[in-house]
Design a protein around this motif. Sequence first.
Motif, PDB file in Angstrom:
ATOM      1  N   SER A 102     -35.046 -19.406 -19.226  1.00 46.12           N
ATOM      2  CA  SER A 102     -35.381 -20.199 -18.124  1.00 46.12           C
ATOM      3  C   SER A 102     -36.880 -20.761 -17.679  1.00 46.12           C
ATOM      4  O   SER A 102     -36.406 -21.526 -17.005  1.00 46.12           O
ATOM      5  N   HIS A 103     -37.525 -19.445 -18.264  1.00 42.88           N
ATOM      6  CA  HIS A 103     -38.822 -19.166 -17.349  1.00 42.88           C
ATOM      7  C   HIS A 103     -38.334 -19.236 -15.652  1.00 42.88           C
ATOM      8  O   HIS A 103     -39.725 -19.341 -15.149  1.00 42.88           O
ATOM      9  N   ARG A 104     -37.872 -18.728 -15.437  1.00 39.23           N
ATOM     10  CA  ARG A 104     -37.439 -17.959 -13.963  1.00 39.23           C
ATOM     11  C   ARG A 104     -39.130 -16.731 -14.677  1.00 39.23           C
ATOM     12  O   ARG A 104     -38.098 -15.528 -14.274  1.00 39.23           O
ATOM     13  N   GLN A 105     -39.258 -16.302 -13.287  1.00 40.21           N
ATOM     14  CA  GLN A 105     -40.117 -14.654 -12.899  1.00 40.21           C
ATOM     15  C   GLN A 105     -39.894 -15.086 -11.848  1.00 40.21           C
ATOM     16  O   GLN A 105     -41.052 -15.294 -10.825  1.00 40.21           O
ATOM     17  N   ILE A 106     -39.935 -13.464 -11.803  1.00 46.09           N
ATOM     18  CA  ILE A 106     -40.394 -13.126 -10.758  1.00 46.09           C
ATOM     19  C   ILE A 106     -41.887 -12.074 -10.464  1.00 46.09           C
ATOM     20  O   ILE A 106     -41.719 -10.669 -11.059  1.00 46.09           O
TER      21      ILE A 106
END
Length: 432
Positions: free
Chosen positions: A207-211
Motif C-alpha cells: 500500500s506504500h504507507r510508511q510511518i
Amino acid sequence: TCRSNSENNKCVSKELVLNNQFFQEMLSGLKFLTYCCCQYRHLLELLKRTTVHGESNSALVIGPRGSGKTALLNWVLKELRKMKQVRENLLEVHLNGLLQTNDKVALKEITRQLQLENVIGDKVFGSFAENLAFLLEALRKGDRTSSCPVLFILDEFDLFVHHKNQTLLYNLFDISQSAQTPVTVIGLTCRQDILELLEKRVKSRFSHRQIYLMNSFDFKQYIRIFKEQLSLPAEFPDESFAQRWNNNVQRLPEDKTVQDTLQNLFHYTKDLRSLHLLLMLAVSNVTVHHPLITASDLQEASRQHRMDSRANIVHGLSVLEICLIIAMKHLNDVYEGEPFNFQMVYNEFQKFIQRKAHSMYNFEKPVVMKAFEHLLQLELVKPIERPSVRAQREYLLMNLLLDNNQIMDALQAYPNCPTDVKQWAASSLSWL
C-alpha cells in the motif's frame, strides 16, 4: 521497634514496586512519548480499520534502532485491546527476520501462532500460497466483516526481503489486497531504502504507507522525554512518595551535572534505548536509605553505561601481556597501522628488556608466544587471514583491536603496573 519494622517493610515494598515498575517498562518498551503522537494516531487509525471494519492494509514503520518502533506498536496494540470487539477477535502473528530465516520456518511459526497445527495435520500443499490461503480460510466465519482479522507483525522486515523470490512478502501483501480474510501486515525496519529492495510484483501489492520515527527532537524535548520516562504514574500505590519522587525528577535537569551527563549522551546517541538503560542503572541505586535519585547516581550510571569493555579486559591481563600490547602500540605508531606479526612484537619486547633489564624479568620465547596467543583468544588481536596449516605461527599478520587512548586509559587504571612499563607506553618514538 514494631513501628520501625513496619516502616522499614513499607520502604522495602516501595523500593520493590519502584524497581519492578521501571524494569517492567524496560522489558515491554518505553512509556508513551508525546513527540510521536502523529505516528501513534496514524497507526492506531490504520489498525482500527482492520479490527473494527474488516479492512485489509499494509504499512512499514521505519526508523533507526532504538527510536521506539516496537514501543509505538505496543502502545497502539495496548489501546486496541481495551476495546471488547478487538480483544475477542484480533489474531496476532509476530515474526522476526532473525528467527524465521526462510519461508518454510515462517509458515510453521504462522501455523503455530494461529494454533492450526491440528487443522493442517498431514495435508500436502502444492505451493506456499496454497498453504497460507488454507490457513486463513480455516479462520473465516461468515462474511468478511465477521471474520477474525489477522495482524501480521514482521520485525527486522528487511531480512524477509532476502528470502527466495520474496514469496512470504508477496503472498501476505497479495492477501491484504484481495477480498479474503481481513489481514494487515505491519513491517518494522531500520532501512530507509527498503522499498528499493522489494521486487516489482511485491512492491505493486504494497500500500506504500510508511510511518517514520526519526528521533528528530532537540535537547529541550530530550529533557522532557527524560522527565516523562522517570516520572511515576498517578496510580502508584504510595501517593505521597510518588509526589516527592516526581518533584525531585522535575528539579533534576536544573542541576549542571545532570545537564552535562544528558548532553553527552544526547550528542553521543539520540537512541532512546540508551537513555532508558542509563535511567535503569540510576534507578537500581534506589534503596530504603537512598529513596530519591541524585545527580551523582546519574553520573555513576553514565560512567557504567559508557564503560569500555575492551579496556576492562586489559585490566585483567598479566604484565607480560600488557608489555606485548604496548609493543604492538609502538609498531602501529612506527608503521602507521600496518599489520605486524609475532616476531616483530617479540623483537620490540626484547628491545625494551635490554633497556630495562634490571627491572623486568626476561621471559623465554615460548612463554611470550603463549601470552600472545592468549591475547588472540581474547580478540584483542585479530589475524588478517584465516591461518593455514603450513603457515608458521610467528609470521601470521595481525591487527591490534585497541586504539592508543584505550591502552593509555587502561594502563592508568591497571593495579600495580610497573613504572617502567607505564613510561615505555607513554614514551616517544625517538629511541626506536
